[in-house]
Structures are given as structure tokens and as C-alpha cells.
Design a protein around this motif. Structure first.
Motif, PDB file in Angstrom:
ATOM      1  N   PRO A  48       8.089   1.081   9.285  1.00 28.19           N
ATOM      2  CA  PRO A  48       7.438   1.830   8.152  1.00 28.19           C
ATOM      3  C   PRO A  48       6.815   0.952   7.046  1.00 28.19           C
ATOM      4  CG  PRO A  48       9.879   1.975   8.054  1.00 28.19           C
ATOM      5  CD  PRO A  48       9.500   0.981   9.431  1.00 28.19           C
ATOM      6  N   THR A  49       5.903   1.589   6.434  1.00 27.92           N
ATOM      7  CA  THR A  49       5.160   0.814   5.291  1.00 27.92           C
ATOM      8  C   THR A  49       6.300   1.268   3.930  1.00 27.92           C
ATOM      9  OG1 THR A  49       3.290   1.263   6.010  1.00 27.92           O
ATOM     10  CG2 THR A  49       3.399   0.928   3.784  1.00 27.92           C
ATOM     11  N   TYR A  50       6.702   2.440   4.009  1.00 23.73           N
ATOM     12  CA  TYR A  50       7.635   2.873   3.019  1.00 23.73           C
ATOM     13  C   TYR A  50       9.057   3.137   3.547  1.00 23.73           C
ATOM     14  CZ  TYR A  50       3.633   3.149  -0.277  1.00 23.73           C
ATOM     15  OH  TYR A  50       2.616   3.010  -0.883  1.00 23.73           O
ATOM     16  N   PHE A  51      10.127   2.958   2.613  1.00 25.85           N
ATOM     17  CA  PHE A  51      11.336   3.279   2.929  1.00 25.85           C
ATOM     18  C   PHE A  51      11.879   4.206   2.030  1.00 25.85           C
ATOM     19  CE2 PHE A  51      10.634  -0.898   4.779  1.00 25.85           C
ATOM     20  CZ  PHE A  51      11.381  -1.088   6.112  1.00 25.85           C
ATOM     21  N   ALA A  52      12.601   5.446   2.448  1.00 24.90           N
ATOM     22  CA  ALA A  52      12.930   6.373   1.540  1.00 24.90           C
ATOM     23  C   ALA A  52      14.464   5.954   1.094  1.00 24.90           C
ATOM     24  CB  ALA A  52      12.724   7.472   2.081  1.00 24.90           C
ATOM     25  N   VAL A  53      14.568   6.248  -0.149  1.00 27.61           N
ATOM     26  CA  VAL A  53      15.750   6.166  -0.686  1.00 27.61           C
ATOM     27  C   VAL A  53      16.480   7.123  -1.583  1.00 27.61           C
ATOM     28  CG1 VAL A  53      15.840   3.488  -0.355  1.00 27.61           C
ATOM     29  CG2 VAL A  53      15.381   4.728  -2.572  1.00 27.61           C
ATOM     30  N   GLU A  54      17.525   7.426  -1.748  1.00 29.63           N
ATOM     31  CA  GLU A  54      17.992   8.664  -2.693  1.00 29.63           C
ATOM     32  C   GLU A  54      18.394   7.893  -3.855  1.00 29.63           C
ATOM     33  OE1 GLU A  54      21.127  11.899  -2.714  1.00 29.63           O
ATOM     34  OE2 GLU A  54      20.090  11.630  -0.533  1.00 29.63           O
ATOM     35  N   LEU A  63       9.676   3.370  -1.294  1.00 32.75           N
ATOM     36  CA  LEU A  63       9.889   2.105  -1.821  1.00 32.75           C
ATOM     37  C   LEU A  63       8.903   1.528  -0.711  1.00 32.75           C
ATOM     38  CD1 LEU A  63      13.596   1.257  -2.670  1.00 32.75           C
ATOM     39  CD2 LEU A  63      11.733   2.025  -4.239  1.00 32.75           C
ATOM     40  N   HIS A  64       7.620   0.721  -1.276  1.00 33.97           N
ATOM     41  CA  HIS A  64       6.819  -0.034  -0.422  1.00 33.97           C
ATOM     42  C   HIS A  64       7.550  -1.386   0.266  1.00 33.97           C
ATOM     43  CE1 HIS A  64       3.290  -2.419   0.658  1.00 33.97           C
ATOM     44  NE2 HIS A  64       2.810  -1.357   0.909  1.00 33.97           N
TER      45      HIS A  64
END
Length: 90
Positions: A48-54, A63-64
Motif C-alpha cells: 500500500p501507498t498509505y497505511f491507515a492508523v487509528e 500515513l504515506h
């Protein structure tokens, strides 16, 4: 240089490294892939280009993988898995 040329991304940039328009939603950013191809073994790799975080407030943030690499590393260091396989955060 006209406006169209200014907005153009340099051709040497990996398309997966391009930072999305800030108006994109977290869901749209999560769909972007930096790598989507077979590797030398023939396995198909998707990164993934972006990682999702809570966030602590419960809001999701994208986050890129290049621009925010340090913050991604911090998030990973904070996570732990207990003996039951459950993820815990410090």
C-alpha cells in the motif's frame, strides 16, 4: 512554466510514491498501491501507498509510506501482541 507543467510529477518518481491529493478520503488513500506486480519468485506483491492508523481519539489517519515513514515506524514500535495473539498498544 505554465500551471500544467508545475502540477506535473517528475517522470523519475515511482507512481506509488506520489502523494495523493489532500482532499482524498482515508478510504481512497487506502486503495492506492505503491507496488502491484510479481516479484522474482513469481509471487504477486502488493504494497500500500498509505497505511491507515487509528489516532488516540479514534479517528483514522492515512500515513504515506515514504513521507510518513518515521511515524509509521513509531506506530509499529508501539504495538505489541500478547500471548493470546491480541494486539495491545503502549
Amino acid at each position: 512554466m505554465d500551471n500544467n507543467q508545475e502540477k506535473e510529477t517528475h517522470r523519475a518518481v515511482n507512481p506509488g510514491d506520489v502523494i495523493a491529493d489532500e482532499e482524498q478520503s482515508v478510504e481512497e488513500k487506502k486503495q492506492q498501491l505503491a507496488v502491484d506486480s510479481p516479484d522474482i519468485t513469481g509471487d504477486h506483491i502488493q504494497v500500500p501507498t498509505y497505511f491507515a492508523v487509528e489516532e488516540p481519539d479514534g479517528e483514522e489517519k492515512a500515513l504515506h509510506h515514504v513521507k510518513d515513514a518515521e511515524e509509521i515506524s513509531d506506530v509499529i514500535r508501539q504495538s505489541r501482541v500478547d500471548e493470546n495473539g491480541e494486539r495491545t498498544w503502549w
